[in-house]
Design a protein around this motif. Structure first.
Motif, PDB file in Angstrom:
ATOM      1  N   HIS A   1       0.979  -1.112   0.095  1.00  0.00           N
ATOM      2  CA  HIS A   1       0.077   0.100   0.093  1.00  0.00           C
ATOM      3  C   HIS A   1       1.017   1.311   0.019  1.00  0.00           C
ATOM      4  CE1 HIS A   1      -3.755  -2.081   0.416  1.00  0.00           C
ATOM      5  NE2 HIS A   1      -3.572  -2.259   1.622  1.00  0.00           N
ATOM      6  N   SER A   2       1.749   1.262   0.984  1.00  0.00           N
ATOM      7  CA  SER A   2       2.851   2.483   0.935  1.00  0.00           C
ATOM      8  C   SER A   2       3.460   2.736  -0.281  1.00  0.00           C
ATOM      9  CB  SER A   2       3.836   2.279   2.239  1.00  0.00           C
ATOM     10  OG  SER A   2       2.969   2.017   3.545  1.00  0.00           O
ATOM     11  N   ALA A   3       3.921   1.679  -0.865  1.00  0.00           N
ATOM     12  CA  ALA A   3       4.715   1.753  -2.206  1.00  0.00           C
ATOM     13  C   ALA A   3       3.936   2.402  -3.163  1.00  0.00           C
ATOM     14  CB  ALA A   3       5.574   0.526  -2.570  1.00  0.00           C
ATOM     15  N   LEU A   4       2.652   1.924  -3.313  1.00  0.00           N
ATOM     16  CA  LEU A   4       1.842   2.624  -4.320  1.00  0.00           C
ATOM     17  C   LEU A   4       1.444   3.829  -4.024  1.00  0.00           C
ATOM     18  CD1 LEU A   4       0.427   1.360  -6.944  1.00  0.00           C
ATOM     19  CD2 LEU A   4      -1.357   0.795  -5.361  1.00  0.00           C
ATOM     20  N   LYS A   5       1.207   4.159  -2.706  1.00  0.00           N
ATOM     21  CA  LYS A   5       0.620   5.648  -2.323  1.00  0.00           C
ATOM     22  C   LYS A   5       1.860   6.547  -2.543  1.00  0.00           C
ATOM     23  CE  LYS A   5       1.305   6.582   2.217  1.00  0.00           C
ATOM     24  NZ  LYS A   5       1.005   6.534   3.648  1.00  0.00           N
ATOM     25  N   TYR A   6       3.229   6.180  -2.229  1.00  0.00           N
ATOM     26  CA  TYR A   6       4.239   7.249  -2.705  1.00  0.00           C
ATOM     27  C   TYR A   6       4.286   7.513  -3.956  1.00  0.00           C
ATOM     28  CZ  TYR A   6       8.132   9.006   0.168  1.00  0.00           C
ATOM     29  OH  TYR A   6       8.667   9.889   0.947  1.00  0.00           O
ATOM     30  N   PHE A   7       4.030   6.498  -4.910  1.00  0.00           N
ATOM     31  CA  PHE A   7       4.127   6.393  -6.349  1.00  0.00           C
ATOM     32  C   PHE A   7       3.059   7.475  -6.825  1.00  0.00           C
ATOM     33  CE2 PHE A   7       1.986   5.044 -10.284  1.00  0.00           C
ATOM     34  CZ  PHE A   7       3.123   4.970 -11.077  1.00  0.00           C
ATOM     35  N   GLY A   8       1.739   7.032  -6.079  1.00  0.00           N
ATOM     36  CA  GLY A   8       0.421   8.117  -6.437  1.00  0.00           C
ATOM     37  C   GLY A   8       0.752   9.489  -6.542  1.00  0.00           C
ATOM     38  N   VAL A   9       1.184   9.783  -5.278  1.00  0.00           N
ATOM     39  CA  VAL A   9       1.654  11.172  -4.822  1.00  0.00           C
ATOM     40  C   VAL A   9       2.548  11.743  -5.783  1.00  0.00           C
ATOM     41  CG1 VAL A   9       2.529  12.736  -3.117  1.00  0.00           C
ATOM     42  CG2 VAL A   9       1.067  10.999  -2.406  1.00  0.00           C
ATOM     43  N   LEU A  10       3.511  11.189  -6.269  1.00  0.00           N
ATOM     44  CA  LEU A  10       4.712  11.584  -7.073  1.00  0.00           C
ATOM     45  C   LEU A  10       4.135  11.734  -8.527  1.00  0.00           C
ATOM     46  CD1 LEU A  10       7.743   9.783  -5.768  1.00  0.00           C
ATOM     47  CD2 LEU A  10       7.022  12.013  -5.220  1.00  0.00           C
ATOM     48  N   VAL A  11       3.157  10.952  -8.893  1.00  0.00           N
ATOM     49  CA  VAL A  11       2.640  10.924 -10.102  1.00  0.00           C
ATOM     50  C   VAL A  11       1.820  12.093 -10.189  1.00  0.00           C
ATOM     51  CG1 VAL A  11       1.057  10.022 -11.930  1.00  0.00           C
ATOM     52  CG2 VAL A  11       2.912   8.524 -10.748  1.00  0.00           C
ATOM     53  N   ILE A  12       0.959  12.499  -9.279  1.00  0.00           N
ATOM     54  CA  ILE A  12       0.161  13.486  -9.441  1.00  0.00           C
ATOM     55  C   ILE A  12       0.778  14.843  -9.187  1.00  0.00           C
ATOM     56  CG2 ILE A  12      -1.546  14.828  -7.762  1.00  0.00           C
ATOM     57  CD1 ILE A  12      -2.725  12.234  -6.787  1.00  0.00           C
TER      58      ILE A  12
ATOM     59  N   ALA B   1      -5.242   7.385 -14.345  1.00  0.00           N
ATOM     60  CA  ALA B   1      -6.069   7.683 -13.300  1.00  0.00           C
ATOM     61  C   ALA B   1      -6.452   6.491 -12.425  1.00  0.00           C
ATOM     62  CB  ALA B   1      -7.300   8.325 -14.036  1.00  0.00           C
ATOM     63  N   GLY B   2      -6.305   5.417 -13.081  1.00  0.00           N
ATOM     64  CA  GLY B   2      -6.771   4.221 -12.331  1.00  0.00           C
ATOM     65  C   GLY B   2      -5.569   3.828 -11.379  1.00  0.00           C
ATOM     66  N   LEU B   3      -4.565   3.965 -11.869  1.00  0.00           N
ATOM     67  CA  LEU B   3      -3.302   3.756 -11.087  1.00  0.00           C
ATOM     68  C   LEU B   3      -3.339   4.620  -9.849  1.00  0.00           C
ATOM     69  CD1 LEU B   3      -0.645   2.713 -13.680  1.00  0.00           C
ATOM     70  CD2 LEU B   3      -1.494   1.207 -12.079  1.00  0.00           C
ATOM     71  N   VAL B   4      -3.441   6.032 -10.162  1.00  0.00           N
ATOM     72  CA  VAL B   4      -3.155   6.846  -9.277  1.00  0.00           C
ATOM     73  C   VAL B   4      -4.568   6.657  -8.175  1.00  0.00           C
ATOM     74  CG1 VAL B   4      -3.229   9.410  -8.729  1.00  0.00           C
ATOM     75  CG2 VAL B   4      -1.839   8.539 -10.333  1.00  0.00           C
ATOM     76  N   THR B   5      -5.559   6.489  -8.728  1.00  0.00           N
ATOM     77  CA  THR B   5      -6.640   6.178  -7.745  1.00  0.00           C
ATOM     78  C   THR B   5      -6.471   5.067  -6.905  1.00  0.00           C
ATOM     79  OG1 THR B   5      -8.374   7.149  -9.479  1.00  0.00           O
ATOM     80  CG2 THR B   5      -9.246   5.755  -7.532  1.00  0.00           C
ATOM     81  N   THR B   6      -6.109   3.990  -7.337  1.00  0.00           N
ATOM     82  CA  THR B   6      -5.433   2.919  -6.796  1.00  0.00           C
ATOM     83  C   THR B   6      -4.674   3.362  -5.559  1.00  0.00           C
ATOM     84  OG1 THR B   6      -5.978   1.435  -8.554  1.00  0.00           O
ATOM     85  CG2 THR B   6      -4.950   0.672  -6.555  1.00  0.00           C
TER      86      THR B   6
END
Length: 471
Positions: free
Chosen positions: A185-196, A310-315
């Motif tokens: 979860h945390s790795a994906l969260k970090y990825f999502g914030v940096l992508v945004i 958007a799907g990856l970032v939403t996830t």
């Protein structure tokens, strides 16, 4: 701002559902099989994993959405709300980790009870449960904001989805099952914030246009927030780290004190970059979409992305939500079971494990009642930290000021601080005094006053001691 077609929405929902199904299966495979696994991870967690758990506890959905919301309204200085966590973890490792770890307790109330007894333990547990339930109210609001943006459902429905999935994670996984899933979860969260962040800066043309065209306070160190509020944030965040139940539980899951201290530094290094990224996203949202509700400052960028991105970032946002809710709910369950159910019912290990699972279901859904009553997530977040700060004050006094040994004073300080801080918050912080300062000063003042008032219990013990010595 674009709007997703039905096909786009289906792609996004499909990615989110696939991720939820995979992590649910993983949680079930790694699920806790006894109470030791559920509460402590059997004291075998690597320092790196614990460091990620600590970071996720303080930079979850509430801090992510809430900090972006505050940056949208008051400027880049909102990053201080998360920087406080980065500063607080090493301080916690230096001041309290060794003392708490060596008590062998997995609840802050149990550790402080070594000094002040059962009555103080129970009061601390009740106050902490109250604070953590409010934390999850904020988590549900934050999570619902992200989910409702893409799924086009209202906030209560989105909050209910959050409750169902996150409750499954912690009710079945416990600390052992959640640990590795939280890493994902945390790795994906970090990825999502940096992508945004990258996407937002590509839309704004970088920082320069924003600096040139936005009001100056958006880029000052204190923004439109003010030094006193920022100081209150730092005090509250650092203080709440010292006593938050999941933090105590996480460091107790390491193999020794050295590993526990190392985990606090790992949390520091992960907190700092994401603090700056979230604040920049909030300011960029104000620059590009000044007309939107500030609660949507971070998820608003999803609408302009391709459906797959958007799907990856939403996830990633969904992952952030589930981490936040699950860790807090697990902490509440631990307090209720260890401080109330076990001492009064004296269950077998199997009964304790079963009761914990049933309690987890109730704890997961209870915050839904209050979801519509919380307009400003970050203010709620810091109020809950103020409540926990008062417990930290008592904890520091217990470990470092042995001459304050009155359980009466500790109990009065805790109750007085909880009541005063709550009333001050509901009154809107009168006279411009942040409720954080009330939480910091009240327990110390009450315990000092108690020190000046003779304690009948202490006098009775002294008399008995004299009589026994003279016999």
């Amino acid at each position: 701002m674009n709007h997703f077609s039905a096909e786009d929405t289906l792609i996004i929902v499909g990615i989110v559902i696939a991720y939820i199904l995979f992590t649910s299966w993983l949680t079930f495979r790694l699920r806790s099989k006894n109470s030791g696994d559920f509460m402590e991870g059997s004291r075998a967690m690597p320092a790196f994993v614990v460091g990620i758990l600590l970071m996720s506890e303080f930079i979850g959905a509430k801090s992510t959405i809430g900090t972006a919301q505050a940056a949208f309204e008051d400027g880049f200085a909102a990053s201080w709300s998360v920087i406080g966590a980065a500063i607080g973890f090493p301080l916690f490792g230096w001041i309290l980790v060794k003392r708490i770890y060596n008590t062998g307790k997995i609840t802050i109330s149990g550790a402080i009870a070594e000094k002040y007894g059962t009555s103080t333990k129970n009061i601390i547990s009740i106050i902490m449960i109250y604070a953590l339930l409010l934390v999850n109210v904020g988590n549900y609001v934050s999570g619902a904001a992200a989910i409702s943006t893409v799924l086009k459902v209202n906030l209560p429905v989105a909050a209910f989805i959050t409750a169902v999935v996150s409750t499954f994670y912690f009710a079945f996984g416990g600390l052992k099952g959640m640990a590795l899933v939280t890493m994902l979860h945390s790795a994906l969260k970090y990825f999502g914030v940096l992508v945004i962040l990258g996407f937002a800066l590509s839309q704004t043309g970088g920082f320069t246009p924003m600096i040139e065209q936005m009001p100056a306070y958006y880029w000052t160190w204190d923004g439109n927030i003010g030094a006193t509020t920022i100081l209150a944030w730092l005090i509250g965040t650092i203080g709440s780290i010292f006593c938050t139940q999941f933090v105590i539980q996480a460091i107790s899951s390491t193999k020794d004190v050295k590993s526990a201290k190392r985990a606090t530094w790992i949390a520091f290094f992960f907190c700092m970059p994401i603090a700056l990224a979230i604040a920049a996203i909030g300011v960029a949202a104000k620059y590009l979409h000044p007309e939107i509700n500030s609660l949507y400052a971070l998820p608003v960028f999803l609408q302009d992305m391709s459906p797959w991105l958007a799907g990856l970032v939403t996830t990633s946002l969904v992952a952030s939500i589930f981490v936040s809710v699950s860790t807090v709910a697990l902490a509440i369950a631990s307090l209720i079971v260890k401080d109330f159910y076990v001492p009064y019912r004296k269950p077998t290990p199997e009964q304790e494990f079963k009761a914990t699972r049933w309690l987890s279901l109730l704890i997961g859904f209870l915050p839904l009642i209050f979801v519509l009553l919380v307009p400003e997530v970050l203010k709620l977040s810091f109020f809950t930290r103020a409540i926990r700060l008062s417990i930290s004050v008592v904890a520091v006094i217990a470990f470092y000021a042995p001459f304050f040994k009155s359980a009466r004073g500790a109990n009065a300080g805790l109750i007085g601080a909880c009541v005063m801080t709550s009333v001050w918050y509901l009154m809107g912080d009168p006279f411009g005094i942040n409720n954080m300062y009330i939480a910091l000063v009240t327990p110390a003042v009450i315990m000092l006053l108690d020190r000046l008032i003779p304690n009948k219990a202490d006098n009775a013990k002294m008399t008995t001691s004299v009589e026994n010595n003279g016999a």
